[in-house]
Design an enzyme around this catalytic site. Structure first.
Site, mmCIF file in Angstrom:
data_model
loop_
_atom_site.group_PDB
_atom_site.id
_atom_site.type_symbol
_atom_site.label_atom_id
_atom_site.label_comp_id
_atom_site.label_asym_id
_atom_site.label_seq_id
_atom_site.Cartn_x
_atom_site.Cartn_y
_atom_site.Cartn_z
ATOM 1 N N ASP A 360 40.772 42.955 32.840
ATOM 2 C CA ASP A 360 41.585 44.272 32.115
ATOM 3 C C ASP A 360 42.553 43.988 31.128
ATOM 4 O O ASP A 360 43.620 43.162 31.257
ATOM 5 C CB ASP A 360 42.274 45.169 33.095
ATOM 6 C CG ASP A 360 42.376 46.232 32.723
ATOM 7 O OD1 ASP A 360 42.178 46.939 31.528
ATOM 8 O OD2 ASP A 360 42.608 47.370 33.581
ATOM 9 N N LYS A 469 32.152 42.081 34.830
ATOM 10 C CA LYS A 469 32.666 42.636 35.888
ATOM 11 C C LYS A 469 32.916 44.273 35.552
ATOM 12 O O LYS A 469 33.674 44.348 34.958
ATOM 13 C CB LYS A 469 34.019 42.084 36.228
ATOM 14 C CG LYS A 469 34.760 42.703 37.508
ATOM 15 C CD LYS A 469 36.250 41.935 37.724
ATOM 16 C CE LYS A 469 36.786 42.643 38.874
ATOM 17 N NZ LYS A 469 38.134 42.211 38.903
ATOM 18 N N ASP A 471 33.977 47.561 36.506
ATOM 19 C CA ASP A 471 34.913 48.213 37.338
ATOM 20 C C ASP A 471 34.535 49.985 37.193
ATOM 21 O O ASP A 471 34.201 50.414 36.384
ATOM 22 C CB ASP A 471 36.470 48.016 36.821
ATOM 23 C CG ASP A 471 37.508 47.642 38.028
ATOM 24 O OD1 ASP A 471 37.047 48.565 39.105
ATOM 25 O OD2 ASP A 471 38.433 47.151 37.849
ATOM 26 N N ASP A 541 40.410 44.558 46.443
ATOM 27 C CA ASP A 541 41.541 44.097 45.644
ATOM 28 C C ASP A 541 42.373 43.338 46.646
ATOM 29 O O ASP A 541 43.242 42.475 46.100
ATOM 30 C CB ASP A 541 42.240 45.251 45.437
ATOM 31 C CG ASP A 541 41.915 45.521 43.827
ATOM 32 O OD1 ASP A 541 40.830 44.741 43.387
ATOM 33 O OD2 ASP A 541 41.997 46.731 43.365
#
Ligand code: DGJ
Length: 750
Positions: A360, A469, A471, A541
């Site tokens: 991110d 990835k 998300d 996470d």
């Protein structure tokens, strides 16, 4: 033939040498369920199995009738599979048998992911047509049995054959009626950073259910449950599994009636759901996967692992070795520039890492989580040469390049929101509920899916991106789509999931070489529906090694190791503050798709060497870790949870790696042995220990040991010497590497 039909008794038998599933058309044409369990002789008589006509008011009969697809309003007061409102407002429904066909292979489900066959001979499918004449409703039930797996896959297809619209209010993927209630219900539940913990409770009279109303399967519950006998262990005893190939609102429920029979059901959550079925239209349910084991939970998990790894996951990455990634998230969060990233990537490359994943913060003006979702162009202040130029620099280092995206979201501070505020989900007359400062895009709208496909395919086409990835950091609130009329708002959540699948389908078809990893604030959408598109998922996470033992153990009840991305991160751990040894962090992550999520530049020379050795160790055994048979040996959910052990065994049993983990060291505890499973009892194995050491546990285990001895006596996993144990410390892990040797020739034989 795995499916036989006895025309006289109108009994269908789906069978292989691991399981039998029997259903019968009852006298009045209702579809009765007879049996699902261990294999029954094909020529047997099933007269003693329940299969009598359903007469209504089963709650007043001594023996409730077992049904395949029960409906509401005709006297079976247990939870139904199907509820359909008809033009006059009534909901009673009684579909009767019309015809059936049996065919080789397995059909796909339009718009929905499902398990598949590669060759027609792998499976056979039974399709049964039921019709409710007053409602003008056709119900097609699909049952598939694979020739070599103890699973039965099920789905239903509804068709309105009348001229007036019908309203589907509940359409389960499967129900399963069992003749007794002596079961424990096991499900996987938790929250962010503690996903899929194993929960076990006795079935009780009444209903017990898990589910989601979030628009995604969620961190809280997984679309999976199993029933086990109280005496069932990993190695022995009966168990049934129910799993749903779906990523949205689901319900998984067990109902025990006062006669102690059990009805299981799984499917789209009927709460908040309805579907207008226009004249001639069809509605397909997601697929449910039923599994049976009479050899314990290990065999039940084997069935799911094999099916999900080999016949649900698809594409080149299904079998290809998954790259070892370095992900910059925990190393930098939003605070990076090109130079900083290249430093991390260069150091990682020197350690043997194969791919750099830019998480991110690379797009728009995203210096925190307050902006830019939806604007998928690089922030030139951070990446002056754009995502293409940066990707090329990563590739020039000898690494492949991957990116993080969150396609389903939009920030209010973004160009996309300025242009298309109406694409964000919400009820126009109400304020938006906040979640991580972002809104969810309305994936039920074709123009939104088209837009995202355009933007993402442009990005993937331009830049050298080998991995994505994907998300999804918040759930849906104020569910509503202006594109749907008022009477269709109950379709919104399911249409969202269909839009999501369509986008994934188009992208994975257009970019088959790209490896997709699914993620949802960690493991908030870790479900079978994602696996055909993204064969691996970010498990949680929480990267703390101790926490991961429970998360990975729980996840492994249903999902294969090849689906669980697992990273070694820095200490103190960012989620728990715990200091665990580097070797322990790796020994846990090895039982997953290995990656690193730390700044390799912050490691000292000894640690750098250790990481390089870990990577070499994993690469030499990657196939074994990702495609071996996972055998769970000691549960972190048992007793005080201080020890965990599991192993992976090659299909031919010649190689294995055993992982043993201890949370707290306890003084003067005496010897402790760990008995292995799944080895060849006649083969001698060379045992070596990792990390290599001179301590008593290493010395006692290293050398040639018989497979029978390893399974009957076991490995020594705690020192017998109280003084020695002082040097061991907390949070320890040890791996035992087993390699079968040629058996010594017996004297006197050729
Ligand atoms: C949640 C994910 O699970 C993390 O790994 C990371 O990608 C962050 N989102 C980024 O916002």
């Amino acid at each position: 033939m795995p499916i036989t039909f006895d025309a006289q008794s109108r009994t269908f038998h789906l069978h292989n040498d691991q399981a039998s599933y029997l259903l019968r058309v009852l006298e009045n044409g209702t579809l009765g369920h007879l049996y699902y369990g261990g294999p029954l002789a094909q020529a047997g008589s099933y007269g003693r199995l329940s299969g009598r006509e359903f007469l209504g008011f089963s709650n007043r009969l001594g023996e409730p009738v077992a049904l395949e697809y029960p409906t509401a309003g005709i006297g079976d007061y247990r939870v139904p599979a199907l509820v359909v409102e008809q033009p006059d407002g009534s909901t009673a429904l009684d579909p009767r048998f019309v015809s059936h066909r049996v065919f080789a292979g397995k059909p796909a489900i339009p718009g929905l992911p499902s398990t598949y066959v590669q060759d027609y001979v792998e499976a056979e499918t039974l399709e049964i047509l039921l019709v409710d004449t007053p409602a003008n409703l056709e119900v097609r039930l699909f049952f598939t049995i694979y020739s070599d797996r103890p699973v039965v896959t099920r789905s239903a297809r509804l068709r309105n054959v009348g001229s007036a619209p019908l309203k589907v209010e509940c359409a389960m993927s499967a129900t399963l009626d069992l003749p007794d209630a002596e079961w424990e219900l096991v499900h996987l539940s938790g929250a962010w950073a503690r996903e899929r913990h194993v929960r076990t409770r006795r079935l009780e009279v009444g209903s017990q259910a898990i589910g989601s109303l979030r628009g995604a399967s969620g961190h809280q519950h997984n679309p999976f449950l199993l029933l086990k006998r109280a005496s069932t262990t990993e190695e022995s005893g009966e168990a049934y599994g129910l799993s749903l190939v779906y990523s949205g609102n689901f319900l998984a429920e067990a109902e025990v009636d006062p006669f102690e029979t059990t009805r299981l059901r799984i499917g789209i959550n009927p709460e908040g759901f309805s579907w207008s079925l226009e004249s001639g239209a069809e509605f397909c349910t997601p697929e449910a996967i039923l599994a049976y084991s009479e050899a314990g939970l290990g065999a039940l998990s084997d069935a799911y692992h094999g099916l999900y790894r080999d016949r649900l996951a698809r594409g080149v990455w299904r079998d290809a070795p998954r790259p070892i990634v370095i992900n910059n998230w925990e190393a930098t969060y939003f605070d990076f520039d090109e130079a900083r990233l290249l430093e991390i990537a260069t150091a990682a490359q020197g350690l043997g890492i194969e791919m750099f994943v830019l998480d991110d913060g690379w797009f728009g003006r995203r210096d925190n989580d307050n902006s830019s979702l939806g604007d998928w162009t690089a922030d030139r202040a951070k990446l002056p040469s754009g995502i293409e130029g940066f990707g090329r620099q990563i590739e020039a280092l000898g690494l492949r390049f991957g990116i993080w995206i969150e396609p389903e979201m939009v920030s209010q501070r973004s160009q996309l929101y300025a242009d298309h505020a109406d694409w964000a989900i919400g009820v126009p007359s109400r304020p938006h509920t906040e979640g991580r400062n972002q809104l969810v895009l309305d994936m039920s709208r074709h123009e939104v899916v088209d837009h995202l496909f355009g933007v993402l395919s442009d990005l993937l086409g331009r830049a050298p991106i080998s991995y994505v990835k994907w998300d999804m950091n918040r759930n849906i609130t104020e569910p509503f789509s202006p594109s749907l009329p008022a009477h269709r708002q109950g379709e919104f959540f399911h249409r969202y999931v269909l839009g999501l699948y369509e986008l994934y389908e188009r992208l994975t078809r257009a970019f088959p070489q790209v490896l997709f990893e699914s993620c949802a604030g960690g493991g908030g959408r870790f479900d079978p529906g994602m696996l055909p598109f993204a064969p691996q998922a970010w498990t949680s996470d929480n990267t703390d090694a101790v926490e991961r033992l429970r998360i990975q153990w729980g996840t492994s009840l249903c999902y294969p190791v090849s689906a669980m991305a697992a990273h070694v991160s820095a200490v103190p751990n960012h989620q728990t503050g715990r200091m665990t040894p580097l070797a322990t962090r790796a020994a846990v992550a090895f039982f997953g798709v290995l990656g690193y999520e730390l700044d390799p530049g912050a490691l000292n020379d000894v640690e750098r060497q250790e990481v390089a050795d870990q990577i070499a160790y994993y690469k030499a055994r990657r196939e074994l870790f990702l495609h071996g048979r996972l055998v769970r040996l000691r549960s972190p959910f048992a007793g005080d949870g201080n020890e965990t052990a599991w192993m992976t065994v090659s299909p031919d049993s010649r190689r294995a790696v055993v992982g043993h983990y201890r949370v707290l060291n306890r003084p003067n505890r005496g010897p402790s042995r760990l008995r292995l499973r799944g080895l060849d009892p006649r083969a001698p194995y060379r045992v070596s220990v990792w990390p290599v050491g001179e301590d008593p546990v290493s010395t006692a285990n290293t050398g040639i040991r018989g497979g029978d001895e390893l399974m009957r006596v076991g490995l020594l996993v705690a020192s017998e010497d109280p003084v020695e144990s002082r040097s061991v410390g907390d949070f320890t892990a040890r791996l035992f590497d087993l390699e079968a040797q040629e058996a010594p020739r017996r004297r006197g034989r050729a």
